[in-house]
Design an enzyme around this catalytic site. Sequence first.
Site, PDB file in Angstrom:
ATOM      1  N   TRP A 181       0.817  -1.223   0.000  1.00 14.87           N
ATOM      2  CA  TRP A 181       0.000   0.000   0.000  1.00 14.87           C
ATOM      3  C   TRP A 181       0.852   1.276   0.000  1.00 14.87           C
ATOM      4  O   TRP A 181       0.320   2.382  -0.105  1.00 14.87           O
ATOM      5  CB  TRP A 181      -0.961   0.003   1.206  1.00 14.87           C
ATOM      6  N   GLU A 235      11.989   1.556  -4.020  1.00 22.72           N
ATOM      7  CA  GLU A 235      11.714   2.875  -3.437  1.00 22.72           C
ATOM      8  C   GLU A 235      12.435   3.069  -2.108  1.00 22.72           C
ATOM      9  O   GLU A 235      12.601   4.204  -1.649  1.00 22.72           O
ATOM     10  CB  GLU A 235      10.196   3.076  -3.291  1.00 22.72           C
ATOM     11  N   SER A 240       3.194  -2.550 -12.095  1.00 24.08           N
ATOM     12  CA  SER A 240       1.992  -2.268 -12.898  1.00 24.08           C
ATOM     13  C   SER A 240       1.104  -3.492 -13.119  1.00 24.08           C
ATOM     14  O   SER A 240       0.452  -3.611 -14.154  1.00 24.08           O
ATOM     15  CB  SER A 240       2.359  -1.619 -14.239  1.00 24.08           C
ATOM     16  N   GLY A 271       1.125  -2.819  -6.233  1.00 22.96           N
ATOM     17  CA  GLY A 271       1.085  -1.501  -5.619  1.00 22.96           C
ATOM     18  C   GLY A 271      -0.270  -0.838  -5.837  1.00 22.96           C
ATOM     19  O   GLY A 271      -1.242  -1.104  -5.139  1.00 22.96           O
ATOM     20  N   GLY A 272      -0.348   0.003  -6.854  1.00 18.52           N
ATOM     21  CA  GLY A 272      -1.544   0.807  -7.124  1.00 18.52           C
ATOM     22  C   GLY A 272      -2.845   0.021  -7.122  1.00 18.52           C
ATOM     23  O   GLY A 272      -3.841   0.440  -6.511  1.00 18.52           O
TER      24      GLY A 272
HETATM   25  P1  PGA Z   1       2.729  -0.839  -8.847  1.00 18.81           P
HETATM   26  O1  PGA Z   1       3.812  -1.045  -7.684  1.00 18.81           O
HETATM   27  O2  PGA Z   1       1.869  -2.093  -8.860  1.00 18.81           O
HETATM   28  O3  PGA Z   1       1.972   0.383  -8.475  1.00 18.81           O
HETATM   29  O4  PGA Z   1       3.478  -0.707 -10.121  1.00 18.81           O
HETATM   30  C1  PGA Z   1       4.362  -2.299  -7.427  1.00 18.81           C
HETATM   31  C2  PGA Z   1       5.384  -2.203  -6.337  1.00 18.81           C
HETATM   32  O5  PGA Z   1       6.080  -1.179  -6.246  1.00 18.81           O
HETATM   33  O6  PGA Z   1       5.517  -3.124  -5.503  1.00 18.81           O
END
Ligand code: PGA
Length: 266
Positions: A11, A98, A228, A249-250
């Site tokens: 998240w 990140e 993604s 993620g998103g």
């Molecule tokens: P995303 O992020 O699905 O938004 O591309 C994935 C992640 O960073 O684990």
Amino acid sequence: MSRKPFIAGNWKMNKTIAESVALADELKPMVAGVRDVEIAVCPTFVSLAAVGEAIEGSNIALGGQNTFWKESGAWTCQISPQMLVDAGCKWVIVGHSETRGRFGTVDDELAKLLSYFGECDATVNMKAKYAFEAGLTPIIACGELLSEREAGRTDEVISAQMAIDLDGFTKEQAMRMVIAYEPVWAIGTGQVCDPDEADRVCGLIRAIVKKMHGADVADAVRIQYGGSVNDKNAAELLSKPNIDGALVGGAALKADAFATIIGSAR
Ligand code: PGA
């Protein structure tokens, strides 16, 4: 060997405590019947305890987004694996791009200069080892930058990361670990990796695991793809032989999309 698919939602720095609990409450009934896919959500540190309470007794497990290699002490801003266990976590992500300071979506040069959080493969490895000792299971993330892919260096970059990140685990730990292949250029960009290419790199990771930890570990270890992943592209990615799940993620911020992704792993 059949590996149980594992879908984890990262998240990131999203949602208040109340919003996090609401998302967990919405997701719970949508996936309540799922037994053949392992599910985890990784909210922000401040939401962990509340989300942990919300999902108690369900088939959704809790994970942290990062950790440290000490139990307690004068380490301002750090959260130990023991604290994550105390908050109800079973999982922890380590080495996410990140936290490594390897960005595909902002200026790479700036990220290099800032060297966010001082993360490197050696600290990823320490975090993973210490997480194991505390009773957590690490999801160890790796992945190449766009510039590295364009220079034809993907395999070299992944091999170098894995050689350090996965070093020195016991057999039992290596069996349990989860690896997430997340090409940095695919994270949060909507530019998903071609499924065959993602499968190829996950196969490379499995071959590295075999060399480092043996064939039985390589057979058992689960390798997720991340970058993604959404409710439309998940099924094809998850149908590939070397992709055992997804780090999302998103799309994990929407209960119905995340539930659909979990459904495509079955
Ligand atoms: P995303 O992020 O699905 O938004 O591309 C994935 C992640 O960073 O684990």
